[in-house]
Design a protein around this motif. Structure first.
Motif, PDB file in Angstrom:
ATOM      1  N   PHE A 123       0.815  -1.212   0.000  1.00  0.00           N
ATOM      2  CA  PHE A 123       0.000   0.000   0.000  1.00  0.00           C
ATOM      3  C   PHE A 123       0.851   1.265   0.000  1.00  0.00           C
ATOM      4  CE2 PHE A 123      -2.912  -2.988   2.357  1.00  0.00           C
ATOM      5  CZ  PHE A 123      -3.784  -3.180   1.294  1.00  0.00           C
ATOM      6  N   THR A 124       0.411   2.224  -0.797  1.00  0.00           N
ATOM      7  CA  THR A 124       1.107   3.511  -0.860  1.00  0.00           C
ATOM      8  C   THR A 124       0.513   4.529   0.102  1.00  0.00           C
ATOM      9  OG1 THR A 124      -0.324   4.217  -2.680  1.00  0.00           O
ATOM     10  CG2 THR A 124       1.767   3.176  -3.267  1.00  0.00           C
ATOM     11  N   ASP A 125      -0.624   4.190   0.721  1.00  0.00           N
ATOM     12  CA  ASP A 125      -1.280   5.117   1.647  1.00  0.00           C
ATOM     13  C   ASP A 125      -1.287   4.594   3.082  1.00  0.00           C
ATOM     14  OD1 ASP A 125      -3.023   3.025   1.136  1.00  0.00           O
ATOM     15  OD2 ASP A 125      -4.815   4.285   1.052  1.00  0.00           O
ATOM     16  N   ASP A 126      -0.594   3.516   3.339  1.00  0.00           N
ATOM     17  CA  ASP A 126      -0.497   2.912   4.677  1.00  0.00           C
ATOM     18  C   ASP A 126       0.887   3.292   5.217  1.00  0.00           C
ATOM     19  OD1 ASP A 126      -0.142   1.221   6.868  1.00  0.00           O
ATOM     20  OD2 ASP A 126      -1.305  -0.389   5.973  1.00  0.00           O
ATOM     21  N   ILE A 127       0.917   4.237   6.153  1.00  0.00           N
ATOM     22  CA  ILE A 127       2.183   4.858   6.563  1.00  0.00           C
ATOM     23  C   ILE A 127       2.466   4.610   8.041  1.00  0.00           C
ATOM     24  CG2 ILE A 127       3.423   7.057   6.755  1.00  0.00           C
ATOM     25  CD1 ILE A 127       1.700   8.024   4.376  1.00  0.00           C
ATOM     26  N   ARG A 128       3.708   4.227   8.320  1.00  0.00           N
ATOM     27  CA  ARG A 128       4.156   3.971   9.685  1.00  0.00           C
ATOM     28  C   ARG A 128       5.590   4.490   9.845  1.00  0.00           C
ATOM     29  NH1 ARG A 128      -0.476   2.950   9.427  1.00  0.00           N
ATOM     30  NH2 ARG A 128      -1.655   1.225  10.384  1.00  0.00           N
ATOM     31  N   CYS A 129       6.157   4.280  11.033  1.00  0.00           N
ATOM     32  CA  CYS A 129       7.540   4.676  11.315  1.00  0.00           C
ATOM     33  C   CYS A 129       8.341   3.428  11.661  1.00  0.00           C
ATOM     34  CB  CYS A 129       7.590   5.680  12.459  1.00  0.00           C
ATOM     35  SG  CYS A 129       6.851   7.281  12.051  1.00  0.00           S
ATOM     36  N   PRO A 130       8.807   2.690  10.645  1.00  0.00           N
ATOM     37  CA  PRO A 130       9.514   1.426  10.887  1.00  0.00           C
ATOM     38  C   PRO A 130      10.760   1.620  11.737  1.00  0.00           C
ATOM     39  CG  PRO A 130       9.001   1.717   8.552  1.00  0.00           C
ATOM     40  CD  PRO A 130       8.745   3.023   9.219  1.00  0.00           C
ATOM     41  N   VAL A 131      11.091   0.583  12.509  1.00  0.00           N
ATOM     42  CA  VAL A 131      12.265   0.621  13.371  1.00  0.00           C
ATOM     43  C   VAL A 131      13.068  -0.652  13.148  1.00  0.00           C
ATOM     44  CG1 VAL A 131      11.051  -0.452  15.326  1.00  0.00           C
ATOM     45  CG2 VAL A 131      13.046   1.002  15.755  1.00  0.00           C
ATOM     46  N   HIS A 132      14.396  -0.539  13.235  1.00  0.00           N
ATOM     47  CA  HIS A 132      15.222  -1.736  13.088  1.00  0.00           C
ATOM     48  C   HIS A 132      15.243  -2.495  14.406  1.00  0.00           C
ATOM     49  CE1 HIS A 132      18.672  -4.356  12.378  1.00  0.00           C
ATOM     50  NE2 HIS A 132      18.443  -4.139  11.090  1.00  0.00           N
ATOM     51  N   VAL A 133      15.198  -3.815  14.311  1.00  0.00           N
ATOM     52  CA  VAL A 133      15.109  -4.649  15.505  1.00  0.00           C
ATOM     53  C   VAL A 133      16.291  -4.418  16.449  1.00  0.00           C
ATOM     54  CG1 VAL A 133      16.254  -6.643  14.422  1.00  0.00           C
ATOM     55  CG2 VAL A 133      14.657  -6.993  16.337  1.00  0.00           C
ATOM     56  N   ALA A 134      17.475  -4.150  15.899  1.00  0.00           N
ATOM     57  CA  ALA A 134      18.644  -3.914  16.756  1.00  0.00           C
ATOM     58  C   ALA A 134      18.490  -2.610  17.538  1.00  0.00           C
ATOM     59  CB  ALA A 134      19.916  -3.883  15.913  1.00  0.00           C
ATOM     60  N   ASP A 135      17.968  -1.566  16.894  1.00  0.00           N
ATOM     61  CA  ASP A 135      17.734  -0.302  17.585  1.00  0.00           C
ATOM     62  C   ASP A 135      16.675  -0.484  18.674  1.00  0.00           C
ATOM     63  OD1 ASP A 135      19.472   0.695  15.699  1.00  0.00           O
ATOM     64  OD2 ASP A 135      17.947   1.812  14.583  1.00  0.00           O
ATOM     65  N   LEU A 136      15.610  -1.209  18.324  1.00  0.00           N
ATOM     66  CA  LEU A 136      14.529  -1.433  19.282  1.00  0.00           C
ATOM     67  C   LEU A 136      15.033  -2.210  20.488  1.00  0.00           C
ATOM     68  CD1 LEU A 136      11.561  -1.332  20.114  1.00  0.00           C
ATOM     69  CD2 LEU A 136      11.171  -3.355  18.680  1.00  0.00           C
ATOM     70  N   ALA A 137      15.794  -3.266  20.246  1.00  0.00           N
ATOM     71  CA  ALA A 137      16.312  -4.084  21.348  1.00  0.00           C
ATOM     72  C   ALA A 137      17.217  -3.263  22.261  1.00  0.00           C
ATOM     73  CB  ALA A 137      17.062  -5.295  20.800  1.00  0.00           C
ATOM     74  N   ARG A 163      -4.707   1.060   0.432  1.00  0.00           N
ATOM     75  CA  ARG A 163      -5.419   0.383   1.509  1.00  0.00           C
ATOM     76  C   ARG A 163      -6.839   0.922   1.621  1.00  0.00           C
ATOM     77  NH1 ARG A 163      -3.154  -1.537   7.321  1.00  0.00           N
ATOM     78  NH2 ARG A 163      -5.113  -2.366   8.131  1.00  0.00           N
ATOM     79  N   ALA A 164      -7.015   2.216   1.303  1.00  0.00           N
ATOM     80  CA  ALA A 164      -8.343   2.822   1.368  1.00  0.00           C
ATOM     81  C   ALA A 164      -9.328   2.139   0.433  1.00  0.00           C
ATOM     82  CB  ALA A 164      -8.244   4.307   1.042  1.00  0.00           C
ATOM     83  N   ASP A 165      -8.822   1.503  -0.617  1.00  0.00           N
ATOM     84  CA  ASP A 165      -9.693   0.809  -1.573  1.00  0.00           C
ATOM     85  C   ASP A 165      -9.907  -0.656  -1.206  1.00  0.00           C
ATOM     86  OD1 ASP A 165      -9.893   3.103  -3.069  1.00  0.00           O
ATOM     87  OD2 ASP A 165      -8.291   2.553  -4.473  1.00  0.00           O
ATOM     88  N   SER A 166      -9.256  -1.104  -0.140  1.00  0.00           N
ATOM     89  CA  SER A 166      -9.362  -2.503   0.261  1.00  0.00           C
ATOM     90  C   SER A 166     -10.396  -2.654   1.378  1.00  0.00           C
ATOM     91  CB  SER A 166      -8.004  -3.028   0.745  1.00  0.00           C
ATOM     92  OG  SER A 166      -7.723  -2.555   2.052  1.00  0.00           O
ATOM     93  N   ALA A 167     -10.659  -3.909   1.719  1.00  0.00           N
ATOM     94  CA  ALA A 167     -11.589  -4.187   2.814  1.00  0.00           C
ATOM     95  C   ALA A 167     -10.870  -4.391   4.132  1.00  0.00           C
ATOM     96  CB  ALA A 167     -12.404  -5.439   2.478  1.00  0.00           C
ATOM     97  N   LEU A 168      -9.553  -4.175   4.147  1.00  0.00           N
ATOM     98  CA  LEU A 168      -8.780  -4.393   5.361  1.00  0.00           C
ATOM     99  C   LEU A 168      -9.092  -3.322   6.406  1.00  0.00           C
ATOM    100  CD1 LEU A 168      -5.264  -5.334   3.943  1.00  0.00           C
ATOM    101  CD2 LEU A 168      -6.918  -6.854   5.039  1.00  0.00           C
ATOM    102  N   PRO A 169      -9.340  -3.732   7.633  1.00  0.00           N
ATOM    103  CA  PRO A 169      -9.579  -2.747   8.698  1.00  0.00           C
ATOM    104  C   PRO A 169      -8.264  -2.149   9.171  1.00  0.00           C
ATOM    105  CG  PRO A 169      -9.577  -4.949   9.619  1.00  0.00           C
ATOM    106  CD  PRO A 169      -9.417  -5.121   8.120  1.00  0.00           C
ATOM    107  N   GLY A 170      -8.372  -1.080   9.923  1.00  0.00           N
ATOM    108  CA  GLY A 170      -7.172  -0.511  10.526  1.00  0.00           C
ATOM    109  C   GLY A 170      -6.874   0.888  10.052  1.00  0.00           C
TER     110      GLY A 170
END
Length: 222
Positions: free
Chosen positions: A123-137, A185-192
């Protein structure tokens, strides 16, 4: 659970478990763990999710109240409330999409889409702030070793759409990113929620670990 915690008597418990939308596991389980941790005097770091937000205001710092729109988000939000109620000194650490060294669900999906072995789109309209697992740990270990409590945000410092993230993964792994299908994603049936951006600046100021953005931690090796 209480018996195990009492026998082990850990100094710190980091809870990274999740049962998806299963209320007993995702909402109730962490509260029971928090009760046991409080009774034993253990520090508790409870990992939560940006799924507790609806996306209505897009940018969310630690002061924002949860307003989930999915069963999973509601379960995570309930866990946060319960954990802090029974263990006020606990840390609730909200994070976003976790990216590893090729092993995360997001990375596997990109490889399968590029290979044509998986159907679907990024999806081009589903936006988050990804984090690397090493940084998170590393950030979780910092929080665990200190005296912090309450809500903390541990998202990467850059907002990316699922497709933008997929392109970065593909380029790092020398895949043909033109093979990654796109959609809304806005055109899909996925919730969230569509656009949820964790503002982690307040937490970042307390950490030595830098929560990098996707363009930095997904840069192809030379």
């Amino acid at each position: 659970m209480e018996t195990v915690v009492a026998e082990v008597n850990p100094r710190v418990i980091v809870n990274v478990s999740s049962g998806g939308a299963d209320w007993a596991v995702t909402a109730e389980g962490p509260v029971r763990l928090a009760m046991a941790a409080a009774k034993s005097g253990s520090r508790l770091i409870h990992v939560s999710s940006d799924a507790v937000f609806s996306g209505a205001r897009v940018h969310y710092d630690e002061s924002c109240l949860p307003d989930p729109v999915t069963p999973y988000g509601a379960a995570k939000a309930a866990a946060e409330t319960g954990v802090l109620l029974v263990h006020p000194n606990a840390v609730v650490a909200r994070t976003s999409l976790i990216i590893g060294h090729g092993k995360s669900v997001h990375e596997r999906a990109v490889h399968e889409l590029a290979a044509g072995t998986r159907t679907g789109v990024l999806f081009t309209d589903d936006i988050r702030c990804p984090v690397h697992v090493a940084d998170l740990a590393a950030a979780l270990m910092e929080l665990a070793s200190g005296d912090a409590s309450g809500i903390h945000h541990l998202g990467g410092n850059e907002a990316l759409s699922r497709h933008e993230l997929g392109v970065l993964i593909a380029r790092r792994d020398r895949l043909d990113d033109s093979r990654l299908p796109t959609g809304l994603r806005a055109d899909s049936a996925l919730p969230g929620a569509l656009d949820v951006r964790l503002d982690s600046r307040a937490t970042q100021r307390t950490l030595r670990t830098r929560l990098r953005g996707g363009h930095e931690f997904l840069t192809p090796a030379a």
